[in-house]
Design an enzyme around this catalytic site. Structure first.
Site, PDB file in Angstrom:
ATOM      1  N   LYS A  44       0.807  -1.225   0.000  1.00 24.81           N
ATOM      2  CA  LYS A  44       0.000   0.000   0.000  1.00 24.81           C
ATOM      3  C   LYS A  44       0.839   1.273   0.000  1.00 24.81           C
ATOM      4  O   LYS A  44       0.405   2.316  -0.496  1.00 24.81           O
ATOM      5  CB  LYS A  44      -0.930  -0.006   1.218  1.00 24.81           C
ATOM      6  N   GLU A 100      -9.957   5.577   3.094  1.00 24.58           N
ATOM      7  CA  GLU A 100     -10.689   4.449   3.652  1.00 24.58           C
ATOM      8  C   GLU A 100      -9.691   3.327   3.923  1.00 24.58           C
ATOM      9  O   GLU A 100      -8.620   3.293   3.333  1.00 24.58           O
ATOM     10  CB  GLU A 100     -11.761   3.967   2.675  1.00 24.58           C
ATOM     11  N   SER A 142       1.753  -9.750  -0.664  1.00 24.39           N
ATOM     12  CA  SER A 142       1.373  -8.341  -0.615  1.00 24.39           C
ATOM     13  C   SER A 142       1.619  -7.668   0.722  1.00 24.39           C
ATOM     14  O   SER A 142       1.741  -6.445   0.789  1.00 24.39           O
ATOM     15  CB  SER A 142      -0.103  -8.187  -0.991  1.00 24.39           C
TER      16      SER A 142
END
Length: 369
Positions: free
Chosen positions: A80, A102, A356
């Protein structure tokens, strides 16, 4: 931008000028060498890119090779941060001093709070109350980084509702606020922005595979919720027709496997919805995968046949989590564990899996089950 019949903008008129401004700002940033230079510099010195490849020694079945792209080793512990850094630079170029975001599993919230701290911007993160319970360590991390975390108490109290609240905030404060969306979803140009910022994963992985193995993988596997880590990894291999692209959804949130075309959060994509277009609830043990929609490019890749999408159950993801921990000494995020669960089944000699994120945030959920 549209991807076949998917994508586009389905938003209130209030947001159209902001999206036009964003589109212009993004186009200018892409043609400004200083933008890419700053992003690359921060990627290297702040995020610790490039993230390495790691070939598993005991996790892969006999006669198979499974290689991990270690996004879990990035600063903040997940992919991210790649998107958050690029968008915070873009927000700064646009003169926005307040950021809303969010988050589901909390990793995008942490990444956003991190870059806001780094650049001195106000940060408000919307998070479903159920996700705050499941991901309490990430809630505390965001607060320590100076972010205000606002609980969302309606609906399923998860990512879908958090996204809706972030959009409402953006509409109410559009002049001063930048919405830093966390996945390749939302109205254009967000899906293309997030894709480009996450494509660093695929570019690195392709070059690393050629350097280390003198060949490309037979298959590339990644988990899919909204789909940003998957689209970023796939981006490096889409033009390589001999490389299979495999996305793995949560069985209870399979918007590509069992969804239908519908509009969700400003874009048309494949969505879990009934015959009237009403969005249905999604479920996953992973707070990062229980989203009832998906990025529009994934829906187009599915329809074209270039990528294939399958599912993993909660039980299969938990088993893969434990297997990687016990065989390799690596705790994967529960999102990544879905990809790992299917990677061992693929009939291919050399498989690349997008790891991830790391699993620290999921320990309470794993131990509870």
């Amino acid at each position: 931008m549209t991807y076949g019949e998917y994508g586009g903008r389905y938003v209130p008129e209030t947001l159209v000028p902001a999206l036009d401004e964003l589109e212009r700002g993004w186009a200018e940033a892409l043609t400004d060498p200083s933008f890419r230079e700053e992003l690359d510099r921060l990627g290297s010195r702040y995020v610790a890119r490039p993230s390495p490849l790691y070939e598993t020694q005991r996790f892969a079945p006999p006669g198979r090779r499974i290689v991990l792209k270690r996004e879990d080793l990035n600063h903040t512990g997940a992919h991210k941060i790649n998107n958050a850094l690029g968008q915070i630079l873009l927000a700064s170029r646009l003169g926005k001093r307040r950021i809303v975001a969010e988050t589901g599993a909390g990793q995008h919230g942490v990444a956003t709070a991190t870059v806001c701290a780094r650049f001195g911007l106000d940060c408000v993160v919307y998070m479903g109350a159920e996700d705050m319970r499941r991901q309490h360590p990430n809630v505390e991390r965001m607060r320590l980084l100076g972010a205000e975390v606002r609980a969302v108490e309606f609906g399923t109290r998860t990512l879908k509702e958090a996204t809706s609240e972030a959009i409402r905030d953006w509409i109410a404060n559009v002049e001063t606020t930048y919405y830093l969306i966390g996945s390749c979803v939302g109205p254009a140009p967000y899906p293309s922005i997030v894709r480009e910022l996450q494509a660093v994963i695929g570019r690195e992985a392709r070059a690393q595979m050629l350097e280390s193995y003198d060949r490309l993988p037979d298959a590339v596997v990644a988990c899919v919720g909204g789909g940003s880590n998957a689209i970023g990894l796939f981006a490096g291999f889409i033009e390589d027709a001999d490389v299979r692209l495999v996305g793995v959804e949560a069985a209870g949130a399979a918007s590509l496997g069992s969804g239908r075309p519908a509009v969700l959060h400003g874009a048309r994509s494949s969505v879990l919805a009934d015959a009237d277009g009403q969005v249905l609830d999604a479920h996953s043990i992973s707070a990062g995968l229980d989203y009832p929609g998906v990025g529009p490019e994934h829906a187009a890749l599915r329809d074209s046949g270039r990528a294939e999408y399958t599912t993993a159950t909660d039980e299969e993801a938990l088993a893969a989590f434990h297997r990687l921990a016990e065989t390799e000494g690596i705790l994967p995020a529960l999102e990544s564990a879905h990809a790992l669960a299917r990677a061992v089944d693929i009939d291919a000699e050399l498989v690349l899996v997008g790891l991830s994120g790391r699993g620290d945030k999921d320990l309470a959920e794993v131990l509870q089950h």
